[in-house]
Design an enzyme around this catalytic site. Structure first.
Site, PDB file in Angstrom:
ATOM      1  N   THR A  64     -13.049   7.346   7.427  1.00 45.35           N
ATOM      2  CA  THR A  64     -13.509   6.888   6.519  1.00 45.35           C
ATOM      3  C   THR A  64     -14.333   5.420   6.458  1.00 45.35           C
ATOM      4  O   THR A  64     -13.961   4.469   7.432  1.00 45.35           O
ATOM      5  CB  THR A  64     -13.303   7.073   4.854  1.00 45.35           C
ATOM      6  OG1 THR A  64     -12.763   6.141   4.726  1.00 45.35           O
ATOM      7  CG2 THR A  64     -12.857   8.421   5.375  1.00 45.35           C
ATOM      8  N   TYR A 103       0.875  -1.477  -0.020  1.00 44.77           N
ATOM      9  CA  TYR A 103       0.258  -0.138  -0.148  1.00 44.77           C
ATOM     10  C   TYR A 103       1.068   0.834   0.064  1.00 44.77           C
ATOM     11  O   TYR A 103       0.290   1.711  -0.444  1.00 44.77           O
ATOM     12  CB  TYR A 103      -1.206  -0.010   1.423  1.00 44.77           C
ATOM     13  CG  TYR A 103      -1.128   1.800   1.085  1.00 44.77           C
ATOM     14  CD1 TYR A 103      -3.019   1.407   0.358  1.00 44.77           C
ATOM     15  CD2 TYR A 103      -1.201   2.383   2.607  1.00 44.77           C
ATOM     16  CE1 TYR A 103      -3.626   2.835   0.558  1.00 44.77           C
ATOM     17  CE2 TYR A 103      -1.821   3.366   2.785  1.00 44.77           C
ATOM     18  CZ  TYR A 103      -2.875   4.068   1.282  1.00 44.77           C
ATOM     19  OH  TYR A 103      -3.945   4.999   1.241  1.00 44.77           O
TER      20      TYR A 103
END
Ligand code: 8X3
Length: 252
Positions: free
Chosen positions: A187, A152
């Protein structure tokens, strides 16, 4: 037609918050994503604010579908002022030698190749008009790897290099290029990262007040609204008790 912002991954998180912010700021919007229902819900909400909203359903990993979607736009919708390359995700938080190959491919294909596809499709018209702004959603994760972040972090380091590269390549033009690098933003990011393990996801934001999508949207909107001679090249946005990708102070 007002100014037009094109936002990928507009169905949740930072993308959805940007859609709201730019709509409130008077932009008409092209919203893309994979979830039709959610796209339509956001579209309805923003149309109620008096904005024109177009939705395009495709996965940024599918370059053919992306091209077809862009080509399907009527001419008046092709004059895009701001492209927000937001679609992206983290999958897994494992040691590099134990990671999942499929997760890696999904991250690389979305965060790097998807962003490149949209850039390749939409920037030529900006160059032609000598006007436009590309805002890429990078991450603090692209500044330095953190434990188990490996692939990532690599995709977000790639976003930095790709954004810097674009800024160099358009320097002759009035097109502006921005890399937004958020830290901890609450989120559905962590729910997705942990494949729906909500308890693990909640722990990411324990003991610290995280950023919200709206906090990042504010910065994106500021960058887009800055005077034409001002290019906000890069912004690192952290929660107050986060100092880097790996240094986070949590209240016990
Ligand atoms: C998201 C921020 O720190 O969770 O890109 O990697 S972090």
């Amino acid at each position: 037609m007002g100014k037009i912002v094109f936002i990928t991954g507009a169905t949740s998180g930072i993308g959805e918050a940007c859609a709201r912010k730019f709509a409130e700021g008077g932009y008409d919007l092209i919203l893309t994503g994979r979830n039709v229902k959610k796209l339509v819900a956001v579209q309805k909400e923003l149309e109620a604010l008096g904005r024109k909203v177009k939705t395009l359903v495709f996965d940024v990993r599918d370059a053919v579908a992306a091209k077809e979607a862009v080509e399907s736009l009527e001419e008046e919708w092709k004059i895009i002022d701001v492209l927000i390359n937001n679609a992206g995700l983290a999958l897994g938080l494992e040691k590099e030698y134990e990671g999942d190959l499929e997760d890696w491919n999904t991250m690389i294909d979305t965060n790097i190749k998807g962003l490149l596809t949209m850039t390749r499709l939409l920037v030529p018209a900006m160059i032609e008009r000598n006007e436009g702004h590309v805002i890429n959603v990078g991450s603090v994760a692209g500044d330095a790897a953190y434990a188990n972040g490996n692939v990532y972090c690599a995709t977000k380091a790639a976003v930095k290099a790709i954004t810097d590269g674009l800024r160099i390549d358009v320097a002759e033009s009035a097109v502006r290029v921005t890399n937004l690098k958020p830290g901890l933003v609450e989120t559905n990011f962590s729910n997705i990262r942990f494949h729906g393990d909500n308890e693990r996801a909640d722990n990411v934001y324990k003991g610290i007040t995280p950023l919200t999508g709206a906090d990042i949207a504010d910065v994106a909107f500021y960058a887009a609204s800055a005077p034409k001679h001002v290019q906000i090249a890069e912004v690192l946005i952290l929660a107050t008790h986060q100092a880097s990708g790996s240094v986070i102070h949590r209240e016990k």
